[in-house]
Design an enzyme around this catalytic site. Sequence first.
Site, PDB file in Angstrom:
ATOM      1  N   ASP A 400       0.854  -1.192   0.000  1.00 55.27           N
ATOM      2  CA  ASP A 400       0.000   0.000   0.000  1.00 55.27           C
ATOM      3  C   ASP A 400       0.893   1.247   0.000  1.00 55.27           C
ATOM      4  O   ASP A 400       2.121   1.139   0.140  1.00 55.27           O
ATOM      5  CB  ASP A 400      -0.871  -0.065   1.270  1.00 55.27           C
ATOM      6  CG  ASP A 400      -1.937   1.014   1.301  1.00 55.27           C
ATOM      7  OD1 ASP A 400      -2.334   1.490   0.220  1.00 55.27           O
ATOM      8  OD2 ASP A 400      -2.367   1.380   2.415  1.00 55.27           O
ATOM      9  N   GLU A 403       2.463   4.919  -4.107  1.00 57.03           N
ATOM     10  CA  GLU A 403       2.369   5.829  -5.286  1.00 57.03           C
ATOM     11  C   GLU A 403       3.697   6.499  -5.608  1.00 57.03           C
ATOM     12  O   GLU A 403       3.910   6.771  -6.802  1.00 57.03           O
ATOM     13  CB  GLU A 403       1.282   6.876  -5.040  1.00 57.03           C
ATOM     14  CG  GLU A 403      -0.128   6.326  -5.060  1.00 57.03           C
ATOM     15  CD  GLU A 403      -0.432   5.395  -3.896  1.00 57.03           C
ATOM     16  OE1 GLU A 403       0.118   5.617  -2.807  1.00 57.03           O
ATOM     17  OE2 GLU A 403      -1.192   4.431  -4.096  1.00 57.03           O
ATOM     18  N   ASP A 488      -9.011   3.901  -1.783  1.00 52.80           N
ATOM     19  CA  ASP A 488      -9.933   4.356  -0.733  1.00 52.80           C
ATOM     20  C   ASP A 488     -11.210   4.950  -1.305  1.00 52.80           C
ATOM     21  O   ASP A 488     -11.396   6.166  -1.346  1.00 52.80           O
ATOM     22  CB  ASP A 488      -9.226   5.368   0.168  1.00 52.80           C
ATOM     23  CG  ASP A 488      -8.051   4.747   0.894  1.00 52.80           C
ATOM     24  OD1 ASP A 488      -7.966   3.499   0.931  1.00 52.80           O
ATOM     25  OD2 ASP A 488      -7.213   5.494   1.413  1.00 52.80           O
TER      26      ASP A 488
HETATM   27  C1  GLC Z   1      -4.598   3.382   3.046  1.00 46.38           C
HETATM   28  C2  GLC Z   1      -5.148   2.188   2.273  1.00 46.38           C
HETATM   29  C3  GLC Z   1      -6.194   1.492   3.105  1.00 46.38           C
HETATM   30  C4  GLC Z   1      -5.599   1.077   4.433  1.00 46.38           C
HETATM   31  C5  GLC Z   1      -5.021   2.293   5.160  1.00 46.38           C
HETATM   32  C6  GLC Z   1      -4.271   1.906   6.417  1.00 46.38           C
HETATM   33  O1  GLC Z   1      -5.572   4.355   3.209  1.00 46.38           O
HETATM   34  O2  GLC Z   1      -5.635   2.559   1.021  1.00 46.38           O
HETATM   35  O3  GLC Z   1      -6.703   0.377   2.408  1.00 46.38           O
HETATM   36  O4  GLC Z   1      -6.568   0.476   5.216  1.00 46.38           O
HETATM   37  O5  GLC Z   1      -4.116   2.969   4.310  1.00 46.38           O
HETATM   38  O6  GLC Z   1      -3.229   1.045   6.147  1.00 46.38           O
END
Ligand code: GLC
Length: 803
Positions: A400, A403, A488
């Site tokens: 995650d 980017e 998200d």
């Molecule tokens: C980001 C991700 C989400 C995750 C959060 C905490 O917002 O997109 O899916 O739950 O981080 O890790």
Amino acid sequence: MITSRESLRTLGDIIGVTRHLDGATFALESGAALRLTFLLPGIIRVRFMSPDGKDRSDWSYAIEDSRFEGEEVFVEEDQQSIEIIAMSGVRVVALREGCLLSVFDEAGQLVVEDQQPPFFDPLNGFIETTKRRESDELYFGFGEKAKSSLQGSKSHMMWNTDTYAYAPGTDPIYQSIPFFIALREGLSYGIFFDNTYRCLFDMGHTSEEYYSFAALGGELNYYVFTGGRERSPRNILRDYTLLTGRCPLPPLWALGYQQSRWSYCPEARVRELARQFREKYIPVDVLYLDIDYMDEFRVFTWNQTHFPNPKLLIDDLKADGFRLVVIIDPGIKVDEKYFVYRDGRDEGHFCRTSEGEEFQGQVWPGTCAFPDFTNPSAREWFGNLYEQHLDAGVSGFWNDMNEPSVFAPGDTQSDIFDLPEKTFPLSVRHDGDGHAGDHARYHNVYGMQMARTTYEAIRRLRSDQRPFVLTRSGSAGIQRYAAVWTGDNVSTWEHLALSIPMLCNLSVSGVPFVGTDIGGFAGEPSGELFARWLQAAALTPFCRAHSEIGTSDQEPWSYGEEFEGINRATIELRYQFLPYLYSLFHEHEQTGVPVMRPLWFDYPHDRRTYSVDDQFLVGSDLLVAPVISEGAVTRSVYLPSGSQWRDWYTGLLYEGGTEIGANAPIDRLPLFVRAGAALFRQPVVQHTGQMRFAPLAITAISSGSLSTSTFYEDDGEGFDYKAGSFSLSQIQHRTGSLSFNRSAGLYSSRKIEFVEFLGVESAPREVSFNNQLISDIAFNEGTRRLLVPLPENGDSWVLTYTS
Ligand code: GLC
């Protein structure tokens, strides 16, 4: 875009031609050069090399295999133009004046042509090309775009961005894939702009008469896919994925239902969750741990209080058929006492500023350093860190914030998301696998190189395990390494509607393993919204519910008993179709076609499909038309022309090319099946681990004409399938008769216990299996279903019935 038109220059006229076996190189007045290469029939590479002659090394993260032999060409020249004609008949004509290019297909039809000469800006590296268009030409793809219809929004930016709770229309978001399929009057072609800088596609936005694509650096280097004789989307995606790679067959468990939430913590909560699924008989394969499992968000650590014995937890979960996936972010907490930081720093694996300092930025753990995933040694180092998680029994990894996302300095957690461009400074340095460059060049590939690190580490450390990696960010070729989810999103009906075109556009961008956060990440869905979202996702390739910390519970049973029953049935529907879904992943690996498809992908000649973005196909046989508006209990469904369709629930036959009203009470996902199809299904199982011992069933959809379907099976894990351990079944079917042939190879296939015929109008007079009468059958007039339990059967048999 970010350059002034006054400083633009053309690359000039063609002043010299060098012929090659597979194309030609043109010298241009400006000092630039253009190399045209015919890679394969229907794939032409157009590569302009810059006038200053700088960095002409040919280097791409997107291209998996560039070792094409090339197609032999003839070159013909006259005063005005140079014509390059390939053996296949595909042609490029280049006008000497302005170096304007036109591409023609095998049949001599124009595919695409330049509207203006290409431009560049000597001051800042900007490059641009402009193509003529007809006002009704449409474009699909571009990776992940938060747009309900790409036709409405005609400009697309490529710049991976963390966009929490993005509003529909936000552009760009997490993933950028500079590839599109153009479609007009049934004919298509594709273009892949292989450039990793910030790019802009203006697809008829400035003028109806042309479109352009431009980048703030790098080469004007693109591929034209002419789509073969058919000029079909299928051929284009086959060729695009020959170049950029395909998604390797995932482990079977990764196609099961997955339950995630930011806050499944501590261990007792996870055990409770697992217990609830099994007690309630709601099938599930995968549970997730988000950032809270770690010791203050330090990756590759566990919070000892909340997860004192991860291996024991995972072993217990596994014994009950669960897999565990954990999140791994790129930010490494700057902390002398933290081994990952110390080693990364001492071994020089972190990104550096242009002054040579370690680049630091704020993310969840506070101040962090970031591995340079474009450096092979950093990839190896970071990849090896996964070993301890694999030892503990973790089955897959979720990358995650790649980017990469960085919180702006001084921001508090609540407003960190309001800065759309928050990332590394553009001057941060990257190794670029020996092609050193700045962040402006490598920003868009950072996430993909992180996913690659993870994928390659699992391949290296566990050679018998198919990796499962989920990533938020990616770029062209990401399908080789990871499944992708759309970040998200928000718990609204609008976002549910958006999920269909978003996943379809990702799919036709070469990425088949896609899904959304079911129920929405930010916000709280009503029971109805969650149930409808789950239905819409029941047959999408990746199927995971996920929600934000602090929101109300979002499990299938969180909305009362009635919804619990509905949600269970929805997940059961997925499990019944898993053999079919799995076989589609095999088809993707073989041919590049996506698992989930917009209607136009299979029916490009039916123009009415071009604007359908509230339905989709799963493979060629299932048409899914989810309810995406609050309170609706019916919806209209467009059935594409060229096939006949049957309602899954009633067996009623509909002609293609018609719009019908479908019944859609809250417990029903409108579903249609292509007449003639025969597909593998199975009884409900609680997780994929039970499939090995579960029988298979064939559902055949009645049709007057003969159709053939092929099904793939293997044991769902490992790589023995590459050495022949799989089986392929061929089913030939028309109303009243079904013949089955299986070549089992080294794989011992599952038993077929039932055949179900859908669309049988009256009770059959006689049913026979290999010419032996069978009496023990069940016929249901209301659902037009004839169920035939099969006697002992082998790899080849025939079933017939007469009415
Ligand atoms: C980001 C991700 C989400 C995750 C959060 C905490 O917002 O997109 O899916 O739950 O981080 O890790």
